[in-house]
Design an enzyme around this catalytic site. Structure first.
Site, PDB file in Angstrom:
ATOM      1  CD  GLU A  52      50.323  38.919  70.212  1.00 27.07           C
ATOM      2  OE1 GLU A  52      49.371  38.642  70.182  1.00 27.07           O
ATOM      3  OE2 GLU A  52      51.432  38.600  69.370  1.00 27.07           O
ATOM      4  CG  ASP A 209      54.630  33.444  27.859  1.00 25.16           C
ATOM      5  OD1 ASP A 209      54.464  33.602  26.602  1.00 25.16           O
ATOM      6  OD2 ASP A 209      53.589  33.824  28.497  1.00 25.16           O
ATOM      7  CG  LEU A 297      43.993  33.215  34.614  1.00 27.12           C
ATOM      8  CD1 LEU A 297      44.240  34.318  33.689  1.00 27.12           C
ATOM      9  CD2 LEU A 297      44.225  33.941  35.949  1.00 27.12           C
TER      10      LEU A 297
END
Length: 349
Positions: A52, A209, A297
């Site tokens: 704003e 990894d 996961l």
């Protein structure tokens, strides 16, 4: 133009603040006078002006504000933080009409900005394109509404549903990723990393990894690294301990913190997913991208603590290996990335 179109413009320009404004929301604002946009603004990087303020500053002739309408995706703030209240600024410039996408759930606002504007005699409309504004502010709203980060799941799987080949006893010096997807998908992953505040992986993913978990193929800030290492098995010479990025390690062991790495001791025998979310909330982390591995996961899926999921399906088959997580969600988009397919899911709960 209608209120809907002006609010669409607010959402459009608000996206310029993605990844830069947190912990503030990425708000967009447009000021209209006699059917013409005379000022626009989006939230500056944290510590800077709110949307704003930037929109009002963009108006050359401030006298026009007295007969203008200001549109904003989220309720103007009513408290002093790094900057003064936006509601007070709107009142000071005598802007008569305010159109708001959705209410701010943050306890220091939560309707107070709207009430302040109404008490000053302003005409206030709330709920224009509310669903779109809720979607746009999903990270901020989840953080303050559910008291946890916005959780995004991500993995890559083969045509036959595997996320990795069968691996023998890991040889640490040869740790490297086993790519399933193409370079377009991998670039897209870096785009997602740049959009979320933190990236989260489990022990085996790091050991197998040796990932850097940073943003290389896209423009943006590196996310905070969150590592699940219950027994502190990850070697200290791995990339996640390169001292380049803030790193949080969840463990049941003990190790001294460094300048960039903080060890969070938790009880894995209890609901560790909820515990992790509580700690991340206290760390003021609004969104987390969980990249693996399968156990990590699946733990969040089984606990039903997730909001979105990106599943990349590569153009290959492994025949055998580590199977992909089992997810039940609402498929919302399917995108082709070369020969790869990206499926985006939403948690319907």
């Amino acid at each position: 133009m209608s209120d809907t179109l002006y609010m669409q413009r607010c959402i459009q320009i608000a996206k310029n603040g993605l990844g830069q404004t947190r912990p503030n929301p990425m708000v967009g604002s447009v000021i209209v006078c006699d059917g013409e946009i005379i000022g626009e603004g989006f939230t500056s990087a944290y510590g800077g002006n709110h949307a704003e303020v930037n929109a009002i500053n963009a108006v050359k002739n401030k006298e026009l504000l007295k007969k203008s309408t200001i549109y904003v995706t989220l309720e103007p703030c009513a408290h002093f933080g790094k900057t003064p209240p936006c509601a007070s600024l709107i009142i000071a410039h005598k802007i008569p009409t305010i159109v708001i996408g959705t209410v701010d759930p943050f306890s220091k606002v939560a309707g107070k900005g709207i009430q302040m504007l109404k008490d000053a005699g302003c005409t206030v409309t709330v709920g224009i394109l509310e669903d779109a504004c809720l979607e746009h502010h999903k990270r901020f709203l989840t953080f303050h509404g559910k008291k946890r980060p916005f959780i995004v799941l991500k993995w890559a799987e083969t045509q036959d549903g595997f996320i990795d080949v069968e691996r023998k006893e890991t040889e640490l010096e040869n740790a490297k990723p086993n790519w399933i997807t193409n370079r377009f998908s991998r670039q897209y992953v870096h785009k997602i990393r740049a959009e979320e505040q933190a990236v989260f992986v489990g022990t085996n993913t790091v050991i197998n990894d040796n990932p850097s978990l940073n943003v290389r193929d896209w423009s943006g800030q590196n996310p905070v690294r969150v590592i699940l290492d219950r027994l502190l098995r990850i070697p200290l010479d791995y990339a996640v301990f390169d001292n380049k990025v803030k790193t949080l390690v969840f463990t049941e062991g003990s190790r001294k913190d460094t300048a960039t790495t903080s060890y969070k001791k938790i009880d894995f025998s209890k609901d560790f997913v909820a515990t992790i979310c509580e700690v991340l909330y206290k760390e003021n982390i609004q969104s987390v991208l969980i990249e693996g591995g399968k156990k990590t996961l699946q733990s969040f899926i089984d606990a039903d603590i997730w909001d979105e999921a990106f599943v990349f399906v590569g153009d290959s088959k492994f025949i055998k290996g580590l199977q992909a997580p089992i997810l039940q969600g609402t498929l919302i988009t399917t995108v082709l990335l070369g020969k790869d397919v990206l499926k985006k899911y939403k948690n319907p709960c």
